[in-house]
Design a protein around this motif. Structure first.
Motif, PDB file in Angstrom:
ATOM      1  N   ILE B  10     -34.447 -14.229  18.359  1.00 56.23           N
ATOM      2  CA  ILE B  10     -33.979 -13.162  19.261  1.00 56.23           C
ATOM      3  C   ILE B  10     -32.619 -13.558  19.822  1.00 56.23           C
ATOM      4  O   ILE B  10     -32.507 -14.467  20.636  1.00 56.23           O
ATOM      5  N   GLY B  11     -31.576 -12.887  19.342  1.00 54.59           N
ATOM      6  CA  GLY B  11     -30.217 -13.158  19.806  1.00 54.59           C
ATOM      7  C   GLY B  11     -29.378 -13.786  18.711  1.00 54.59           C
ATOM      8  O   GLY B  11     -29.775 -14.775  18.098  1.00 54.59           O
ATOM      9  N   ALA B  12     -28.196 -13.210  18.450  1.00 61.81           N
ATOM     10  CA  ALA B  12     -27.321 -13.700  17.377  1.00 61.81           C
ATOM     11  C   ALA B  12     -26.091 -14.400  17.923  1.00 61.81           C
ATOM     12  O   ALA B  12     -25.012 -14.341  17.354  1.00 61.81           O
ATOM     13  N   GLY B  13     -26.246 -15.082  19.067  1.00 57.27           N
ATOM     14  CA  GLY B  13     -25.176 -15.946  19.563  1.00 57.27           C
ATOM     15  C   GLY B  13     -25.263 -17.303  18.866  1.00 57.27           C
ATOM     16  O   GLY B  13     -25.977 -17.446  17.869  1.00 57.27           O
ATOM     17  N   PRO B  14     -24.530 -18.281  19.366  1.00 57.86           N
ATOM     18  CA  PRO B  14     -24.504 -19.588  18.694  1.00 57.86           C
ATOM     19  C   PRO B  14     -25.878 -20.242  18.557  1.00 57.86           C
ATOM     20  O   PRO B  14     -26.175 -20.838  17.514  1.00 57.86           O
ATOM     21  N   ALA B  15     -26.737 -20.132  19.564  1.00 57.44           N
ATOM     22  CA  ALA B  15     -28.070 -20.743  19.467  1.00 57.44           C
ATOM     23  C   ALA B  15     -28.904 -20.042  18.408  1.00 57.44           C
ATOM     24  O   ALA B  15     -29.546 -20.681  17.576  1.00 57.44           O
ATOM     25  N   GLY B  16     -28.873 -18.721  18.423  1.00 56.94           N
ATOM     26  CA  GLY B  16     -29.671 -17.947  17.477  1.00 56.94           C
ATOM     27  C   GLY B  16     -29.210 -18.143  16.042  1.00 56.94           C
ATOM     28  O   GLY B  16     -30.031 -18.320  15.131  1.00 56.94           O
ATOM     29  N   LEU B  17     -27.898 -18.126  15.828  1.00 54.68           N
ATOM     30  CA  LEU B  17     -27.370 -18.298  14.466  1.00 54.68           C
ATOM     31  C   LEU B  17     -27.736 -19.672  13.917  1.00 54.68           C
ATOM     32  O   LEU B  17     -28.190 -19.800  12.781  1.00 54.68           O
ATOM     33  N   ALA B  18     -27.559 -20.717  14.736  1.00 53.73           N
ATOM     34  CA  ALA B  18     -27.893 -22.072  14.274  1.00 53.73           C
ATOM     35  C   ALA B  18     -29.392 -22.195  14.010  1.00 53.73           C
ATOM     36  O   ALA B  18     -29.810 -22.818  13.026  1.00 53.73           O
ATOM     37  N   SER B  19     -30.206 -21.581  14.855  1.00 49.81           N
ATOM     38  CA  SER B  19     -31.663 -21.620  14.665  1.00 49.81           C
ATOM     39  C   SER B  19     -32.053 -20.989  13.330  1.00 49.81           C
ATOM     40  O   SER B  19     -32.849 -21.542  12.572  1.00 49.81           O
TER      41      SER B  19
END
Lengths: 118, 426
Positions: B10-19
């Protein structure tokens, strides 16, 4: 002999530097705790440089602006000149990240690059 | 039961993309990223300044370029994106209820979920600034979005309250765009952002910083006309006689970020009262098995590189959970914030996990120490590891690494404590 004071940004430590100058010649850097700090102090005292990031007008993309940045550090003294040039830039999408928007801006030898796809 | 996806982020910021990227690489077959904006990238897209990626890519990149590299990699790996879609609710059974203009209200289910909703800025009501309530009081991030992405200026003469990084970066940005920034006011006696930003954003552009100052009153009926600034004492009480009227048309607030956990709360996920984010273990797993959390949703980071690292860990854990290969916790020990430490993440860890690989404890110091310091991890009875540094500042996250060689000591510890203190006090 002239003395200039700086806060070092070579790392997050933030050492307080004192640079002694004779004209435009660095005589001594004081207060640094590493080599990078010494170099930073000497550079700041003579020709301070910075990365510059800003935007230019873009047409036909998801947003009306394209973020751009300098491919290397540019002299601080040239910042306003570079910004003035970029205010007149008008590009048409699509653009890819890393595309050269302007070459050798303000005779610095530095290019202006697109920060993203648009 | 057939799952729609192995891992849903949930969320396509840096945390979400890396996950998502790490989940895919670690063996999750179907990985989906859900994003409420029309494009992936998150807040990085409006952070057009340089300084990103020095750890991850050994390059000095602007925010959008840092995001673009992750977006390109995610697309190349075949990760699905659902954009312009809002997650309305998640359940402990890992069912997600979504809403979008195109598809209406619908649900999907996941074997594992990674929460990567990021954080949100504190606003005027949260810091209770007295005075009138005219237009022209915005958060620094809102102004950043307008100036850098949407292309309009929120004002001509600014006062910025708070010396957070976004506030200082906006001081420079607004100056470059021809506005005048009268002053940055900081209620504490020290900078809350990074020193580099003080030098390059305030000093370079002659923007004055006033420590131990705040806004006593906002003045203006329809639009901000001025703010009344005032000095404060150690208890943040106004010092009479120090008031000063600063004419301006806009007040920007850069007064802290709070992890965004509306979804987590509604689902019943255990949150920390100090960080405002989920309580997690060494895999960034929450108290609900199969629901992980990464990045600013857990606690607010100062560097995006560390957010990406956290995303890697959470994504890795999520992929293993989805494939049924994540080790079941044998024992869970509490990691406490000790002396002069505001909080530690993870709050719990399974000592068994330390057998194979290192566990990094991340924390924030409470009071700044401007001399040589120890960061020490101990049990109730003995010191386990300590490392030194030349200072400790609240604006910079501190990490201490536990390595497999400390396994025995950690295993027999009832609880762990992390202390930060000056060497001269030792």
């Amino acid at each position: 002999m002239e003395e200039k004071n700086f806060i070092c940004t070579a790392c997050p430590m933030g050492c307080k530097l004192i640079v002694r100058l004779d004209g435009n010649e660095v005589v001594q850097v004081l207060g640094h705790r590493c080599r990078r700090g010494e170099n930073y102090g000497a550079q700041e005292a003579t020709t301070p440089k910075r990365m510059l990031a800003t935007t230019v007008r873009a047409r036909g993309g998801l947003h009306p602006l394209l973020p751009v940045y300098t491919s290397a550090e540019v002299p601080k003294a040239k910042m306003q000149e570079i910004l003035a040039i970029l205010r007149d830039v008008d590009i048409t999408c699509p653009v890819k990240m890393g595309d050269v928007i302007l070459k050798d801006i303000a005779d610095t030898g530095v290019d202006i690059l697109a920060s993203r796809d648009l | 039961m057939k799952h729609n996806y192995d891992v849903v982020v949930i969320g396509a910021g840096p945390a979400g993309l890396a996950s998502a990227i790490e989940a895919k690489k670690a063996g999750a077959e179907k990985v989906l990223v859900i994003e409420r904006d029309r494009e992936p990238g998150g807040i990085l897209l409006q952070c057009i300044h340089n300084g990103f990626g020095l750890h991850t890519f050994k390059e000095d990149l602007p925010g959008p370029a840092y995001a673009q590299r992750f977006i390109d990699e995610a697309r190349a790996l075949g990760i699905d994106f659902m954009l312009d879609t809002m997650v309305m609710e998640i359940t402990p059974e890992r069912l997600l209820w979504l809403s979008s203009a195109r598809k209406g209200y619908f649900s999907i289910d996941a074997k594992a979920i990674v929460l990567a909703m990021g954080c949100r800025e504190r606003t005027r009501p949260q810091i209770r600034i007295p005075g009138m309530r005219p237009a022209g009081v915005f958060t620094a991030g809102t102004a950043q979005r307008w100036v850098n992405v949407q292309g309009f200026m929120p004002g001509k003469r600014f006062v910025i309250l708070g010396s957070g990084d976004i506030g200082m970066i906006m001081a420079r940005r607004l100056t470059l765009e021809g506005a005048r920034v009268e002053s940055v006011l900081e209620v504490q006696s020290y900078l809350s952002g990074l020193m580099r930003n003080y030098v390059q954003c305030l000093e370079d552009w002659n923007v004055p910083l006033h420590l131990r100052h705040t806004v006593k009153r906002v003045i203006g009926k329809n639009r901000v006309e001025a703010v009344e600034a005032v000095a404060v004492d150690e208890k943040w009480q106004f010092v009479p006689g120090t008031e000063r009227i600063i004419p301006c048309d806009t007040l920007l607030l850069s007064v802290g970020l709070i992890p965004e956990n509306e979804l987590s709360k509604k689902a019943g996920i255990l949150l920390s009262a100090v960080t405002g984010g989920p309580v997690v273990d060494q895999n960034f797993q929450t108290n609900f098995p199969g629901i992980f959390a990464a990045g600013n949703v857990v606690h607010v980071y100062d560097l995006v590189d560390y957010v990406s690292e956290a995303g890697n860990q959470a994504g890795h854990g999520a992929a293993l959970f989805a494939n049924g290969t994540l080790a079941k916790p044998q024992k869970s020990i509490k990691v406490n914030a000790g002396k002069n430490v505001r909080y530690v993440v993870p709050q719990f860890l399974d000592p068994q996990a330390l057998k194979d690989e290192a566990i990094v404890l991340q924390c924030r110091v409470t009071q700044p120490i401007e001399e040589d310091v120890w960061f020490e991890v101990r049990s109730e009875s003995q010191s386990i590891v300590r490392r030194s540094d030349r200072y400790a500042r609240p604006g910079e996250m501190v990490s201490v690494k536990l390595t497999p060689s400390m396994f025995d000591d950690v295993l027999k510890a009832g609880e762990l404590f992390l202390d930060i203190y000056a060497k001269s006090e030792a």
